[in-house]
Scaffold this motif. Structure first.
Motif, PDB file in Angstrom:
ATOM      1  N   VAL A 110       1.199  -1.145   0.258  1.00 21.37           N
ATOM      2  CA  VAL A 110       0.086  -0.072  -0.019  1.00 21.37           C
ATOM      3  C   VAL A 110       0.815   1.671  -0.056  1.00 21.37           C
ATOM      4  CG1 VAL A 110      -1.616   1.284   1.525  1.00 21.37           C
ATOM      5  CG2 VAL A 110      -2.011  -1.403   1.477  1.00 21.37           C
ATOM      6  N   PHE A 111       2.202   1.359   1.200  1.00 20.28           N
ATOM      7  CA  PHE A 111       3.091   2.948   1.280  1.00 20.28           C
ATOM      8  C   PHE A 111       3.426   2.314  -0.598  1.00 20.28           C
ATOM      9  CE2 PHE A 111       6.777   4.295   1.760  1.00 20.28           C
ATOM     10  CZ  PHE A 111       6.785   5.585   2.324  1.00 20.28           C
ATOM     11  N   TRP A 112       3.901   2.229  -1.200  1.00 25.66           N
ATOM     12  CA  TRP A 112       5.230   2.393  -2.283  1.00 25.66           C
ATOM     13  C   TRP A 112       3.909   1.855  -3.737  1.00 25.66           C
ATOM     14  CZ3 TRP A 112       9.542   4.034  -1.922  1.00 25.66           C
ATOM     15  CH2 TRP A 112      10.373   3.217  -0.629  1.00 25.66           C
ATOM     16  N   THR A 113       2.757   1.689  -3.765  1.00 28.38           N
ATOM     17  CA  THR A 113       2.155   1.795  -4.593  1.00 28.38           C
ATOM     18  C   THR A 113       1.819   3.325  -4.535  1.00 28.38           C
ATOM     19  OG1 THR A 113       0.545   1.187  -3.469  1.00 28.38           O
ATOM     20  CG2 THR A 113       1.013  -0.328  -4.656  1.00 28.38           C
ATOM     21  N   ILE A 114       1.067   3.713  -3.464  1.00 26.70           N
ATOM     22  CA  ILE A 114       0.828   5.231  -3.180  1.00 26.70           C
ATOM     23  C   ILE A 114       1.320   5.806  -3.813  1.00 26.70           C
ATOM     24  CG2 ILE A 114      -1.195   6.387  -1.433  1.00 26.70           C
ATOM     25  CD1 ILE A 114      -2.215   4.227  -0.486  1.00 26.70           C
ATOM     26  N   LEU A 115       2.567   5.777  -3.313  1.00 30.01           N
ATOM     27  CA  LEU A 115       3.934   6.817  -3.017  1.00 30.01           C
ATOM     28  C   LEU A 115       4.110   7.212  -4.917  1.00 30.01           C
ATOM     29  CD1 LEU A 115       5.618   8.603  -2.164  1.00 30.01           C
ATOM     30  CD2 LEU A 115       7.144   7.037  -1.848  1.00 30.01           C
ATOM     31  N   LEU A 116       4.153   5.920  -4.854  1.00 32.76           N
ATOM     32  CA  LEU A 116       4.682   5.904  -7.063  1.00 32.76           C
ATOM     33  C   LEU A 116       3.418   6.367  -8.016  1.00 32.76           C
ATOM     34  CD1 LEU A 116       6.960   2.422  -7.039  1.00 32.76           C
ATOM     35  CD2 LEU A 116       7.994   4.906  -6.628  1.00 32.76           C
ATOM     36  N   GLN A 117       2.544   6.005  -7.292  1.00 32.56           N
ATOM     37  CA  GLN A 117       0.757   6.646  -8.249  1.00 32.56           C
ATOM     38  C   GLN A 117       1.071   7.666  -8.209  1.00 32.56           C
ATOM     39  OE1 GLN A 117      -2.031   3.391  -7.768  1.00 32.56           O
ATOM     40  NE2 GLN A 117      -0.493   1.388  -7.985  1.00 32.56           N
ATOM     41  N   THR A 118       1.154   8.555  -6.666  1.00 32.86           N
ATOM     42  CA  THR A 118       0.443  10.045  -7.045  1.00 32.86           C
ATOM     43  C   THR A 118       1.940  10.563  -6.946  1.00 32.86           C
ATOM     44  OG1 THR A 118      -0.343   9.621  -4.301  1.00 32.86           O
ATOM     45  CG2 THR A 118       0.086  11.328  -4.632  1.00 32.86           C
ATOM     46  N   LEU A 119       3.404  10.113  -7.110  1.00 29.60           N
ATOM     47  CA  LEU A 119       4.029  11.192  -7.604  1.00 29.60           C
ATOM     48  C   LEU A 119       3.763  11.173  -8.940  1.00 29.60           C
ATOM     49  CD1 LEU A 119       7.433   9.960  -5.603  1.00 29.60           C
ATOM     50  CD2 LEU A 119       5.695  12.209  -5.712  1.00 29.60           C
ATOM     51  N   ILE A 120       3.812   9.944  -9.951  1.00 28.39           N
ATOM     52  CA  ILE A 120       4.364   9.989 -11.390  1.00 28.39           C
ATOM     53  C   ILE A 120       2.906  10.390 -11.717  1.00 28.39           C
ATOM     54  CG2 ILE A 120       4.054   8.239 -13.400  1.00 28.39           C
ATOM     55  CD1 ILE A 120       6.056   6.290 -11.298  1.00 28.39           C
ATOM     56  N   GLY A 121       1.408  10.125 -11.087  1.00 35.54           N
ATOM     57  CA  GLY A 121       0.471  10.589 -11.662  1.00 35.54           C
ATOM     58  C   GLY A 121       0.224  11.793 -11.522  1.00 35.54           C
ATOM     59  N   PHE A 122       0.527  12.681 -10.725  1.00 35.57           N
ATOM     60  CA  PHE A 122      -0.017  14.097  -9.966  1.00 35.57           C
ATOM     61  C   PHE A 122       1.437  14.951 -11.778  1.00 35.57           C
ATOM     62  CE2 PHE A 122       1.657  18.160  -8.264  1.00 35.57           C
ATOM     63  CZ  PHE A 122       0.568  19.012  -8.338  1.00 35.57           C
ATOM     64  N   THR A 123       2.462  14.333 -11.325  1.00 34.61           N
ATOM     65  CA  THR A 123       2.972  14.988 -12.523  1.00 34.61           C
ATOM     66  C   THR A 123       2.750  14.739 -14.012  1.00 34.61           C
ATOM     67  OG1 THR A 123       4.936  13.780 -11.417  1.00 34.61           O
ATOM     68  CG2 THR A 123       6.156  15.133 -13.442  1.00 34.61           C
ATOM     69  N   LEU A 124       2.292  13.363 -14.801  1.00 34.43           N
ATOM     70  CA  LEU A 124       1.619  13.250 -15.582  1.00 34.43           C
ATOM     71  C   LEU A 124       0.175  14.731 -15.473  1.00 34.43           C
ATOM     72  CD1 LEU A 124       1.810   9.223 -16.026  1.00 34.43           C
ATOM     73  CD2 LEU A 124       2.988  11.557 -16.917  1.00 34.43           C
ATOM     74  N   ALA A 125      -0.232  14.857 -14.530  1.00 31.98           N
ATOM     75  CA  ALA A 125      -1.380  15.602 -14.455  1.00 31.98           C
ATOM     76  C   ALA A 125      -0.625  16.731 -15.023  1.00 31.98           C
ATOM     77  CB  ALA A 125      -2.476  15.353 -13.452  1.00 31.98           C
ATOM     78  N   TRP A 126       0.445  17.190 -14.275  1.00 29.82           N
ATOM     79  CA  TRP A 126       0.455  18.620 -14.297  1.00 29.82           C
ATOM     80  C   TRP A 126       0.659  18.809 -16.375  1.00 29.82           C
ATOM     81  CZ3 TRP A 126       5.352  20.589 -14.559  1.00 29.82           C
ATOM     82  CH2 TRP A 126       5.536  21.949 -15.510  1.00 29.82           C
ATOM     83  N   LEU A 127       1.954  17.761 -16.543  1.00 27.86           N
ATOM     84  CA  LEU A 127       2.502  18.428 -17.378  1.00 27.86           C
ATOM     85  C   LEU A 127       1.573  17.987 -18.818  1.00 27.86           C
ATOM     86  CD1 LEU A 127       5.756  15.546 -17.640  1.00 27.86           C
ATOM     87  CD2 LEU A 127       5.287  18.077 -17.599  1.00 27.86           C
ATOM     88  N   ILE A 128       0.360  17.515 -18.528  1.00 27.77           N
ATOM     89  CA  ILE A 128      -0.990  17.518 -19.405  1.00 27.77           C
ATOM     90  C   ILE A 128      -1.632  18.958 -19.991  1.00 27.77           C
ATOM     91  CG2 ILE A 128      -2.943  16.647 -20.356  1.00 27.77           C
ATOM     92  CD1 ILE A 128      -1.445  13.887 -19.223  1.00 27.77           C
TER      93      ILE A 128
END
Length: 328
Positions: A110-128
């Motif tokens: 739970v910790f690592w999946t949420i951390l990676l998904q949040t960081l990568i997901g927000f970065t992709l959203a910010w770029l798009i």
């Protein structure tokens, strides 16, 4: 008068006659009750059968599981006398070291999946959100993994992880120089947990990205215009405007993914089945083994109730924190 108008009037006349006949046939006490129902009451009258059906499907199994959790019931022995054990099943679970190891493994995922998904997901959203040329195409392409079935994703990545023919091993070998046969992602004790984390991150990062993108798109443009008038740098705008105003959406994405990842079963079952050994045995795999391999139905029901209470309690605390952030 046209032919269409005549047909319409004839239809209305028949409808009125039918309504009058129904009204005459309706007993007077019932007619008074129907006329006294408000629009809200009529709406509840229509949706109540569906609500009762949903309650029967969702609530009955929960109460049945609570009842079984206090017994020694085994599904493979339905004719055996069911004994009431009180809180014995709960005590055994809380004192079982294997259960606590499974909970630690679940927390790790739970910790690592949420951390990676949040960081990568927000970065992709910010770029798009920058709306560069072709951003619609890239958005659609990024969303593809989320649209696939977990069974398809699990089998697809299981093939990619194969050391002999899998592309993943050859890609790692090309970068590091390690022979592909030495890269045992699913059978190595150290790599097996990360193989599942990688797959879950690949599949569900687009979901987090969509929620974060909705948060970024909801920020009014005039706030950025006012910041530019005050000569705020892009970095300052990000930390003072973008991140604080998108934070409720980020927390919402974390809540949804945290609940789902706590219940993670299909991906682990498809990729490793809880192995090697019990390295990737999360709580849901332990629950499945107790319920459908050892046939300890009462014991597994108690474990399911404990998991439900844990998720429900943590989610309630998190929602209160989320509401405080939204009210700022």
């Amino acid at each position: 008068m046209t032919e269409t108008t005549q047909v319409t009037e004839a239809g209305l006349t028949m409808l009125n006659r039918t309504a009058e006949n129904v009204a005459r046939a309706t007993p007077e006490p019932l007619a008074r009750k129907v006329r006294g129902i408000s629009d809200k009451g009529l709406a509840w009258l229509f949706i109540s059968p569906t609500i009762l059906l949903l309650l029967a499907i969702n609530i009955f199994p929960l109460f049945w599981a609570i009842y079984l959790s206090f017994t020694n019931f085994r599904a493979n022995r339905p004719n055996e006398v069911v004994k009431n054990l009180g809180f014995a099943n709960y005590q055994r679970i809380l004192a079982d070291k294997d259960i606590w190891i499974a909970m630690q493994t679940t927390a790790h995922f739970v910790f690592w999946t949420i951390l990676l998904q949040t960081l990568i997901g927000f970065t992709l959203a910010w770029l798009i959100d920058r709306k560069f040329r072709g951003h619609a195409f890239w958005t659609t392409l990024i969303l593809v993994p989320m649209m696939l079935s977990p069974a398809v994703v699990g089998n697809f990545w299981r093939f990619l992880y194969e050391p002999q023919i899998g592309l993943f091993a050859y890609a790692i070998s090309f970068v590091t120089g390690i022979p592909p046969t030495n890269i045992q992602m699913l059978s190595n004790v150290s790599l097996a947990p990360w193989s599942i984390i990688i797959v879950d991150t690949w599949m569900w990062t687009p979901y987090v990205m969509l929620i974060c993108l909705a948060g970024l798109r909801s920020i009014p443009e005039y706030i950025y215009e006012a910041a530019e008038v005050d000569r705020a740098s892009n970095w300052r705008q990000f930390w003072s405007i973008t991140l604080p105003m998108a934070l409720p959406f980020i927390m919402l994405a974390v809540l949804f993914r945290g609940i789902e990842n706590f219940k993670m079963f299909d991906m682990v079952n498809l990729l490793t089945g809880g192995g090697p050994g019990s390295t990737t045995e999360v709580a849901s795999i332990t629950l499945k083994r107790q319920a459908f391999e050892s046939w300890r139905t009462g014991y597994s029901s108690a474990f399911a109730i404990i998991l439900f209470v844990a998720v429900f309690g943590l989610a309630n605390i998190y929602v209160k924190a989320l509401n405080k952030v939204k009210q700022r």
